[in-house]
Design a protein around this motif. Structure first.
Motif, PDB file in Angstrom:
ATOM      1  N   GLY A  23     -75.152 -53.120  62.881  1.00  0.00           N
ATOM      2  CA  GLY A  23     -74.098 -51.398  63.520  1.00  0.00           C
ATOM      3  C   GLY A  23     -75.163 -50.204  63.199  1.00  0.00           C
ATOM      4  N   PHE A  24     -75.294 -50.591  62.072  1.00  0.00           N
ATOM      5  CA  PHE A  24     -76.524 -48.894  61.210  1.00  0.00           C
ATOM      6  C   PHE A  24     -77.925 -49.811  62.156  1.00  0.00           C
ATOM      7  N   TYR A  25     -78.532 -50.561  62.184  1.00  0.00           N
ATOM      8  CA  TYR A  25     -79.824 -50.683  63.008  1.00  0.00           C
ATOM      9  C   TYR A  25     -79.082 -49.110  64.979  1.00  0.00           C
ATOM     10  N   GLU A  26     -78.593 -50.190  65.286  1.00  0.00           N
ATOM     11  CA  GLU A  26     -78.087 -49.183  66.565  1.00  0.00           C
ATOM     12  C   GLU A  26     -78.160 -47.538  66.146  1.00  0.00           C
TER      13      GLU A  26
ATOM     14  N   THR B 299     -80.772 -45.048  67.469  1.00  0.00           N
ATOM     15  CA  THR B 299     -80.943 -43.867  68.165  1.00  0.00           C
ATOM     16  C   THR B 299     -80.867 -42.657  67.433  1.00  0.00           C
ATOM     17  N   TRP B 300     -80.324 -42.155  66.383  1.00  0.00           N
ATOM     18  CA  TRP B 300     -80.342 -41.356  66.005  1.00  0.00           C
ATOM     19  C   TRP B 300     -81.907 -40.705  65.670  1.00  0.00           C
TER      20      TRP B 300
ATOM     21  N   VAL C  96     -73.975 -39.066  65.988  1.00  0.00           N
ATOM     22  CA  VAL C  96     -74.019 -40.234  65.469  1.00  0.00           C
ATOM     23  C   VAL C  96     -73.934 -40.392  64.008  1.00  0.00           C
ATOM     24  N   PRO C  97     -74.296 -38.611  62.660  1.00  0.00           N
ATOM     25  CA  PRO C  97     -74.490 -39.999  61.752  1.00  0.00           C
ATOM     26  C   PRO C  97     -72.565 -39.506  60.650  1.00  0.00           C
TER      27      PRO C  97
ATOM     28  N   ILE D  77     -93.038 -42.609  71.902  1.00  0.00           N
ATOM     29  CA  ILE D  77     -91.678 -43.627  70.155  1.00  0.00           C
ATOM     30  C   ILE D  77     -90.345 -43.428  71.407  1.00  0.00           C
ATOM     31  N   ASP D  78     -90.115 -42.681  71.831  1.00  0.00           N
ATOM     32  CA  ASP D  78     -88.990 -42.952  72.554  1.00  0.00           C
ATOM     33  C   ASP D  78     -87.983 -43.779  73.052  1.00  0.00           C
TER      34      ASP D  78
END
Length: 450
Positions: free
Chosen positions: A100-103, A107-108, A309-310, A358-359
């Motif tokens: 979940g942190f990876y996701e 995303t951030w 997100v954060p 990158i995006d």
């Protein structure tokens, strides 16, 4: 253009609709369209990479291999868990907090890259009126970034009616362009689709260009709790939006090939140059204004929304709560906004094509986790009710998922092979992916000490 329109339309819809039934089919379809596309701005390099024969083929094949699996995955997962936070919550609840942190982290990061793209696009379209502006790209981009940050800290609130005006600014010039092309009187038909003779590296860059113009279907699930009958509404709305996006892109490609504009000219001067060929100064100016207005508004709106997100990650203890400290006067998450502005200020050193690499790389990695989530849920919870269920077995889902993953791998490999030009952004993108594990380990160590 896509997220700005999403934000504006969502704002006016929330104000006008009852709280229990906020978004319906056509309303959500409009939001999905602007979230994913919002017009063909940014598609200009495709002709240079894929040629007249390859451009049409990739516009047809890429959505089938890249978007259809993503759309089906989003529809099934969202029908199971129509919750605020969307994709972050799906991955966290299925694969655990680490993934979940990876996701959330990826995303951030890709949102930072997205933010950097729009000041760059603004400079590109402003050059129609001020050709020498490209020499001042970095200072102008910095002004846009920090002006947008200041406005967000103050708490800028877009006006609902601006959504309709923005839609006209973005889409109307291209509709006029297409109408002029088909009424031109000169016979024209699309060339036979083919990738013959196109270098592998160019195919990779062409894929990245098309993939960037077709991603973001999962972004529309973060407000699923505000959608009336989400399973049914998302299915119909996404179908309408998907067809509309393809139609708009095909219309623009038709106009581009009809006027036989030089690929290098199109890449350097953008669609305003095509407008000049088709309708003269006024149409070129209209397309330029649409690009500039959308880029400015989009930057401000994305910066305004990126704090979500954060915030969700901070609620789970994955980021310091101080990141979401509110400004004492304006009650906005000013620390998060400032951090975003600082990171984006460095990102503008990349070119538009480099930022796309990158995006899409970061977004593709997050999408891969959603694919894994879909398959794991089918294996672990096969009997859980799914208002929308992909009519495939687990084996069939694995085959379906393989298609976009393979396309993603081809694009990334092609970027590495682009005569060294795109090697560094590709390496940077991979390093950004790896950073998720690095920061996860840091989080674990900090939590053990507390």
């Amino acid at each position: 253009m896509r997220r700005f329109c999403q934000f504006l339309i969502l704002t006016i819809l929330i104000k006008k609709l009852p709280l229990r039934k906020r978004l319906h089919i056509l309303q959500l379809a409009a939001i999905v369209f602007f979230t994913v596309s919002g017009g063909p701005y940014g598609l200009e390099p495709l002709l240079g990479y894929a040629g007249t024969h390859g451009a049409l083929l990739l516009l047809i094949v890429t959505p089938i291999l890249w978007d259809v699996p993503a759309i089906l995955t989003v529809l099934e997962l969202n029908s199971m868990m129509p919750v605020t936070g969307g994709y972050y919550q799906w991955v966290k609840k299925t694969l655990g907090l680490r993934f979940g942190f990876y996701e959330g982290w990826w995303t951030w990061l890709y949102t930072f890259v997205d933010l950097a793209i729009y000041p760059v696009l603004f400079v590109s379209y402003a050059s129609f009126f001020f050709p020498e502006i490209a020499h001042f790209k970095i200072p102008i981009c910095l002004v846009i970034i920090w002006a947008g940050a200041a406005l967000n800290i103050v708490g800028i609130s877009p006006v609902g009616k601006a959504s309709l005006m923005l839609g006209l600014l973005v889409i109307a010039p291209f509709i006029v362009l297409f109408v002029i092309a088909i009424n031109n009187g000169t016979h024209f038909s699309f060339p036979a689709p083919s990738l013959k003779g196109i270098p592998f590296s160019s195919i990779g860059m062409a894929l990245y260009t098309v993939m960037w113009n077709f991603f973001g279907w999962d972004n529309t699930t973060t407000y699923a709790e505000e959608v009336d009958r989400p399973a049914r509404t998302y299915l119909k709305s996404i179908s309408i939006a998907f067809a509309t996006v393809i139609l708009v892109y095909i219309m623009v490609l038709y106009s581009t090939l009809h006027y036989n504009i030089n690929a290098q000219t199109l890449n350097e001067q953008g669609y305003p140059a095509l407008g000049l060929l088709a309708g003269g100064e006024w149409l070129g100016a209209a397309i330029s204004i649409g690009g500039m207005a959308g880029a400015l508004g989009l930057f401000s709106a994305v910066l305004l929304s990126v704090s979500r997100v954060p915030q969700v990650m901070a609620d789970d203890g994955l980021l310091p709560a101080k990141i979401h400290t509110l400004h004492p006067r304006f009650k906005t998450p000013y620390i998060s906004i400032i951090i975003c502005a600082i990171v984006v200020s460095f990102m503008i050193l990349w070119s538009f094509q480099e930022l796309i690499i990158i995006d899409v790389t970061l977004y593709g990695a997050g999408l891969f986790l959603e694919f894994i989530t879909l398959i794991v849920l089918r294996i672990k919870s096969p009997t859980v009710h799914r208002p929308f269920r992909i009519p495939l077995s687990v084996r069939g889902l694995c085959v379906m998922v393989f298609l976009p993953v393979a396309l993603f791998a081809i694009a990334l490999t092609g970027a590495f092979a682009e005569d060294g030009k795109m090697f560094m952004p590709a390496v940077f993108a991979v390093a950004a992916l790896v950073s998720a594990e690095v920061f996860w380990q840091i989080i674990k160590m900090v939590k053990k000490r507390i």
